[in-house]
Design an enzyme around this catalytic site. Structure first.
Site, PDB file in Angstrom:
ATOM      1  N   SER A 132       0.805  -1.218   0.000  1.00  0.00           N
ATOM      2  CA  SER A 132       0.000   0.000   0.000  1.00  0.00           C
ATOM      3  C   SER A 132       0.840   1.271   0.000  1.00  0.00           C
ATOM      4  O   SER A 132       0.427   2.290  -0.562  1.00  0.00           O
ATOM      5  CB  SER A 132      -0.939   0.003   1.212  1.00  0.00           C
ATOM      6  OG  SER A 132      -0.205  -0.143   2.422  1.00  0.00           O
ATOM      7  N   GLY A 170       8.086  -0.316   0.881  1.00  0.00           N
ATOM      8  CA  GLY A 170       7.640  -0.185   2.258  1.00  0.00           C
ATOM      9  C   GLY A 170       8.211  -1.288   3.127  1.00  0.00           C
ATOM     10  O   GLY A 170       9.033  -2.100   2.690  1.00  0.00           O
ATOM     11  N   ALA A 171       7.780  -1.327   4.372  1.00  0.00           N
ATOM     12  CA  ALA A 171       8.198  -2.373   5.308  1.00  0.00           C
ATOM     13  C   ALA A 171       7.092  -2.569   6.331  1.00  0.00           C
ATOM     14  O   ALA A 171       6.305  -1.661   6.604  1.00  0.00           O
ATOM     15  CB  ALA A 171       9.506  -1.995   6.001  1.00  0.00           C
ATOM     16  N   GLY A 174       7.049  -8.635   3.665  1.00  0.00           N
ATOM     17  CA  GLY A 174       6.447  -9.827   3.111  1.00  0.00           C
ATOM     18  C   GLY A 174       5.071 -10.171   3.616  1.00  0.00           C
ATOM     19  O   GLY A 174       4.532 -11.218   3.260  1.00  0.00           O
ATOM     20  N   GLU A 181      10.931  -9.201  -3.723  1.00  0.00           N
ATOM     21  CA  GLU A 181      11.391  -7.947  -3.118  1.00  0.00           C
ATOM     22  C   GLU A 181      12.858  -8.058  -2.718  1.00  0.00           C
ATOM     23  O   GLU A 181      13.662  -7.157  -2.989  1.00  0.00           O
ATOM     24  CB  GLU A 181      10.530  -7.605  -1.901  1.00  0.00           C
ATOM     25  CG  GLU A 181       9.129  -7.146  -2.246  1.00  0.00           C
ATOM     26  CD  GLU A 181       8.238  -6.987  -1.027  1.00  0.00           C
ATOM     27  OE1 GLU A 181       7.251  -6.238  -1.122  1.00  0.00           O
ATOM     28  OE2 GLU A 181       8.523  -7.602   0.017  1.00  0.00           O
TER      29      GLU A 181
END
Length: 273
Positions: A68, A124-125, A137, A145
């Site tokens: 997102s 993102g993370a 993940g 990624e």
């Protein structure tokens, strides 16, 4: 010194959501930032993403993240390309979802076979610890990624402040491990045994609302690990997981991020490693 950053959105409705102007600071002290009210979590994600895209230059090969927050970065890159402010961009997507988004926006794409060295990746993370180690993940794209982001000269991580944790697993949410489907219960039990002292519980990820296992873009399953305690030495944990037959990759991204951009109600901070 803090600087005003009111122009991170292009639509009129979006601009209304950032009044008064957001403050961007590269300082860690909260005294250098001014509070911004009425921002949603998605607003914060977009702010972080737009700030990251300021680092993009024409002619770059870019790793395009998944999720997102990364979606906002891909949207912004495409917008600047249409305006002629970015040219000759080549994207390397980290998932089928991102590939489809980039194609719909007209971003030229390639792959690691053609571009084994990437100028920059933006993603993102799910968690970020004080040393800028990550959990990624939870969207299911961790393998691609990691392949793309380890091939990148620079890896910019974009998050809202809710993703900051004291230690990996500190959110109490999942640390994903991608595994082959063959005898997945056996692999799950072995993963749990590795982290027995941390109170680890593993669960096979399912497609929401179904009784079917979630399947990654690579045709694999995801085991989500939940920890009740700190797992300790992350590199030792990484090595132990990867030594298990049946494991493809895990969602700990250690010593990979070069820049961390965090958006919060007090502004945006940029930290370089």
């Amino acid at each position: 010194m803090a600087i005003a950053y009111p122009h991170y959105l292009s639509s009129k409705s979006a601009r209304k959501s950032v009044e008064p102007p957001l403050v961007v600071s590269t300082q860690s002290s909260s005294s250098a930032r001014s509070p911004v009210n009425n921002l949603t979590q998605d607003d914060l994600k977009k702010i972080a993403a737009y700030k990251a895209v300021e680092f993009v230059q024409s002619g770059m090969v870019l790793g395009l993240g998944t999720g997102s927050t990364a979606k906002h970065a891909v949207d912004r890159i495409a917008e600047l390309m249409k305006l002629g402010k970015l040219k000759n961009i080549v994207g390397i997507p980290t998932s089928n979802m991102t590939r489809d988004q980039a194609v719909s926006l007209g971003i030229p794409l390639s792959d690691l076979d053609t571009h084994p060295i990437i100028d920059m990746a933006i993603d993102g993370a799910d968690e970020v610890d004080p040393d800028m180690n990550l959990v990624k993940g939870r969207g299911g794209s961790l393998l691609r990624e990691k392949m793309v982001e380890t091939a990148s000269k620079k890896f910019i991580v974009i998050v809202d402040e809710s993703k900051l944790v004291n230690h990996i697993g500190g959110s109490g949410l999942a640390m994903p491990v991608e595994i082959v489907p063959f005898c997945w219960k056996f692999t799950l039990k072995r993963l749990e045994m590795l982290f027995m002292e941390a109170g680890c519980i593993g669960k096979l990820r399912m497609f929401p609302g179904t009784e079917n296992p979630f399947v990654t873009d690579n045709g694999n399953y995801i085991i989500d690990l939940y920890f009740k305690k700190d797992i300790g030495d992350l590199k030792a944990a990484s090595d132990a997981i990867l030594r298990l037959a049946g494991v493809v990759e895990h969602g700990m991204f250690l010593d990979m991020a070069t820049t961390l951009i965090v958006a919060g109600e007090l502004g945006v901070s940029v930290r370089n490693k």
